[in-house]
Design a protein around this motif. Structure first.
Motif, mmCIF file in Angstrom:
data_model
loop_
_atom_site.group_PDB
_atom_site.id
_atom_site.type_symbol
_atom_site.label_atom_id
_atom_site.label_comp_id
_atom_site.label_asym_id
_atom_site.label_seq_id
_atom_site.Cartn_x
_atom_site.Cartn_y
_atom_site.Cartn_z
ATOM 1 N N GLY A 1 0.802 -1.222 0.000
ATOM 2 C CA GLY A 1 0.000 0.000 0.000
ATOM 3 C C GLY A 1 0.830 1.265 0.000
ATOM 4 O O GLY A 1 0.309 2.351 -0.219
ATOM 5 N N ASN A 2 2.137 1.141 0.263
ATOM 6 C CA ASN A 2 3.003 2.323 0.281
ATOM 7 C C ASN A 2 4.143 2.210 -0.726
ATOM 8 O O ASN A 2 5.153 2.895 -0.588
ATOM 9 C CB ASN A 2 3.603 2.521 1.683
ATOM 10 C CG ASN A 2 2.533 2.789 2.718
ATOM 11 O OD1 ASN A 2 1.693 3.662 2.533
ATOM 12 N ND2 ASN A 2 2.533 2.026 3.791
ATOM 13 N N LEU A 3 3.982 1.344 -1.690
ATOM 14 C CA LEU A 3 5.021 1.145 -2.702
ATOM 15 C C LEU A 3 4.505 1.606 -4.057
ATOM 16 O O LEU A 3 3.313 1.518 -4.348
ATOM 17 C CB LEU A 3 5.385 -0.345 -2.784
ATOM 18 C CG LEU A 3 6.209 -0.923 -1.646
ATOM 19 C CD1 LEU A 3 6.161 -2.440 -1.667
ATOM 20 C CD2 LEU A 3 7.665 -0.448 -1.733
ATOM 21 N N ARG A 4 5.428 2.069 -4.892
ATOM 22 C CA ARG A 4 5.098 2.402 -6.282
ATOM 23 C C ARG A 4 5.756 1.366 -7.186
ATOM 24 O O ARG A 4 6.843 0.864 -6.879
ATOM 25 C CB ARG A 4 5.594 3.804 -6.628
ATOM 26 C CG ARG A 4 4.921 4.912 -5.834
ATOM 27 C CD ARG A 4 5.336 6.301 -6.327
ATOM 28 N NE ARG A 4 6.772 6.455 -6.443
ATOM 29 C CZ ARG A 4 7.590 6.730 -5.417
ATOM 30 N NH1 ARG A 4 7.093 6.870 -4.188
ATOM 31 N NH2 ARG A 4 8.889 6.857 -5.604
ATOM 32 N N GLY A 5 5.105 1.088 -8.284
ATOM 33 C CA GLY A 5 5.599 0.061 -9.192
ATOM 34 C C GLY A 5 7.018 0.297 -9.654
ATOM 35 O O GLY A 5 7.799 -0.646 -9.807
ATOM 36 N N GLU A 6 7.377 1.573 -9.844
ATOM 37 C CA GLU A 6 8.725 1.861 -10.363
ATOM 38 C C GLU A 6 9.825 1.568 -9.344
ATOM 39 O O GLU A 6 11.007 1.528 -9.691
ATOM 40 C CB GLU A 6 8.829 3.304 -10.869
ATOM 41 C CG GLU A 6 8.496 4.380 -9.847
ATOM 42 C CD GLU A 6 7.038 4.805 -9.881
ATOM 43 O OE1 GLU A 6 6.764 5.945 -9.449
ATOM 44 O OE2 GLU A 6 6.182 4.022 -10.331
ATOM 45 N N GLU A 7 9.446 1.356 -8.094
ATOM 46 C CA GLU A 7 10.431 0.998 -7.067
ATOM 47 C C GLU A 7 10.808 -0.478 -7.121
ATOM 48 O O GLU A 7 11.742 -0.900 -6.448
ATOM 49 C CB GLU A 7 9.859 1.268 -5.663
ATOM 50 C CG GLU A 7 9.554 2.713 -5.353
ATOM 51 C CD GLU A 7 8.931 2.837 -3.958
ATOM 52 O OE1 GLU A 7 9.660 2.649 -2.980
ATOM 53 O OE2 GLU A 7 7.720 3.105 -3.875
ATOM 54 N N LEU A 8 10.061 -1.268 -7.891
ATOM 55 C CA LEU A 8 10.180 -2.719 -7.815
ATOM 56 C C LEU A 8 10.709 -3.315 -9.104
ATOM 57 O O LEU A 8 10.334 -2.877 -10.193
ATOM 58 C CB LEU A 8 8.800 -3.330 -7.531
ATOM 59 C CG LEU A 8 8.085 -2.839 -6.281
ATOM 60 C CD1 LEU A 8 6.629 -3.303 -6.291
ATOM 61 C CD2 LEU A 8 8.796 -3.329 -5.025
ATOM 62 N N ASP A 9 11.543 -4.348 -8.978
ATOM 63 C CA ASP A 9 11.906 -5.117 -10.159
ATOM 64 C C ASP A 9 10.797 -6.133 -10.437
ATOM 65 O O ASP A 9 9.839 -6.253 -9.665
ATOM 66 C CB ASP A 9 13.275 -5.783 -10.000
ATOM 67 C CG ASP A 9 13.340 -6.754 -8.834
ATOM 68 O OD1 ASP A 9 12.379 -7.523 -8.632
ATOM 69 O OD2 ASP A 9 14.359 -6.761 -8.114
ATOM 70 N N ALA A 10 10.916 -6.847 -11.551
ATOM 71 C CA ALA A 10 9.827 -7.729 -11.996
ATOM 72 C C ALA A 10 9.510 -8.799 -10.966
ATOM 73 O O ALA A 10 8.332 -9.057 -10.669
ATOM 74 C CB ALA A 10 10.185 -8.360 -13.338
ATOM 75 N N ASP A 11 10.532 -9.445 -10.399
ATOM 76 C CA ASP A 11 10.276 -10.505 -9.420
ATOM 77 C C ASP A 11 9.582 -9.958 -8.176
ATOM 78 O O ASP A 11 8.648 -10.580 -7.656
ATOM 79 C CB ASP A 11 11.589 -11.188 -8.995
ATOM 80 C CG ASP A 11 11.990 -12.320 -9.931
ATOM 81 O OD1 ASP A 11 11.362 -12.490 -10.992
ATOM 82 O OD2 ASP A 11 12.961 -13.034 -9.596
ATOM 83 N N ALA A 12 10.030 -8.799 -7.696
ATOM 84 C CA ALA A 12 9.418 -8.217 -6.492
ATOM 85 C C ALA A 12 7.953 -7.871 -6.758
ATOM 86 O O ALA A 12 7.083 -8.117 -5.916
ATOM 87 C CB ALA A 12 10.199 -6.980 -6.051
ATOM 88 N N ALA A 13 7.666 -7.315 -7.932
ATOM 89 C CA ALA A 13 6.288 -6.961 -8.274
ATOM 90 C C ALA A 13 5.405 -8.205 -8.318
ATOM 91 O O ALA A 13 4.305 -8.228 -7.745
ATOM 92 C CB ALA A 13 6.255 -6.239 -9.622
ATOM 93 N N LEU A 14 5.890 -9.254 -8.958
ATOM 94 C CA LEU A 14 5.107 -10.490 -9.073
ATOM 95 C C LEU A 14 4.944 -11.177 -7.723
ATOM 96 O O LEU A 14 3.893 -11.758 -7.428
ATOM 97 C CB LEU A 14 5.771 -11.432 -10.087
ATOM 98 C CG LEU A 14 5.654 -10.996 -11.553
ATOM 99 C CD1 LEU A 14 6.727 -11.671 -12.397
ATOM 100 C CD2 LEU A 14 4.266 -11.302 -12.099
#
Length: 199
Positions: free
Chosen positions: A110-123
């Motif tokens: 809830g406090n993260l933005r997509g651009e902060e994450l690599d593909a594995d972290a997002a998934l």
């Protein structure tokens, strides 16, 4: 367990299952872990993982320490993962800090933005939140399970207020899921579930 993409010593798996039974949990139990591992399998067959073993270990340990209402569950779970991997898998070549980092990210839902994450972290994070896009009966069981876990820890009115605020905040986001894979699969149902329980 055939959902785990690497062999684990039976003692390690037994230890993980035991951790998820303490204290007794209505939702954050080993069934939740198995649900994430099914998402792991689906992603592996779809967009794929860059570090499949590390993600699977993060899924196995991300709620290993869970007491409703505490703010250090994720940090303590990450510590447990570090210690367990050192003890059980010392020569497996696992990137232990990557496992710990993924676990600690779950504290920031809830406090993260997509651009902060690599593909594995997002998934990985989307796997943890995919329950929001489950069929209504499954979502409702999850919602009741969370309420049960907080019963006696937080006054009921306060839990309901904070829970509704959290779910409304999720619904207000332009994207509930970081990855296109989970967005396409679960966004529409997640919004329907969230509108129903917050409306």
């Amino acid at each position: 367990m055939d959902l785990i993409p690497m062999p684990l010593p039976p003692g390690q798996l037994a230890e993980i299952e035991a951790a998820h039974a303490q204290p007794p949990r209505a939702y954050h139990n080993f069934g939740h872990v198995q649900a994430l591992l099914r998402h792991h399998r689906d992603v592996a067959a779809g967009p794929g993982w860059r570090q499949p073993r590390e993600v699977a270990l993060a899924m196995l340990y991300h709620d290993a320490v869970y007491e409703a209402g505490r703010g250090d569950n994720e940090a303590r779970s990450a510590t447990m993962a570090r210690e367990a991997i050192a003890r059980w898998l010392p020569d497996a070549g696992v990137d232990v800090e990557r496992v710990a980092t993924l676990i600690e990210l779950t504290a920031r839902h809830g406090n993260l933005r997509g651009e902060e994450l690599d593909a594995d972290a997002a998934l990985f994070l989307d796997s943890d939140m995919a329950i929001l896009g489950a069929p209504p009966a499954v979502f409702d069981a999850y919602d009741r399970g969370i309420a049960e876990e907080y019963r006696g820890k937080v006054p009921g009115f306060l839990f309901r207020l904070n829970r509704r605020r959290f779910l409304k905040g999720v619904l207000a986001q332009p994207r509930i899921f970081f990855s296109d894979f989970f967005h396409a699969r679960y966004d529409a149902q997640a919004r329907e579930n969230l509108r129903r329980v917050t409306g």
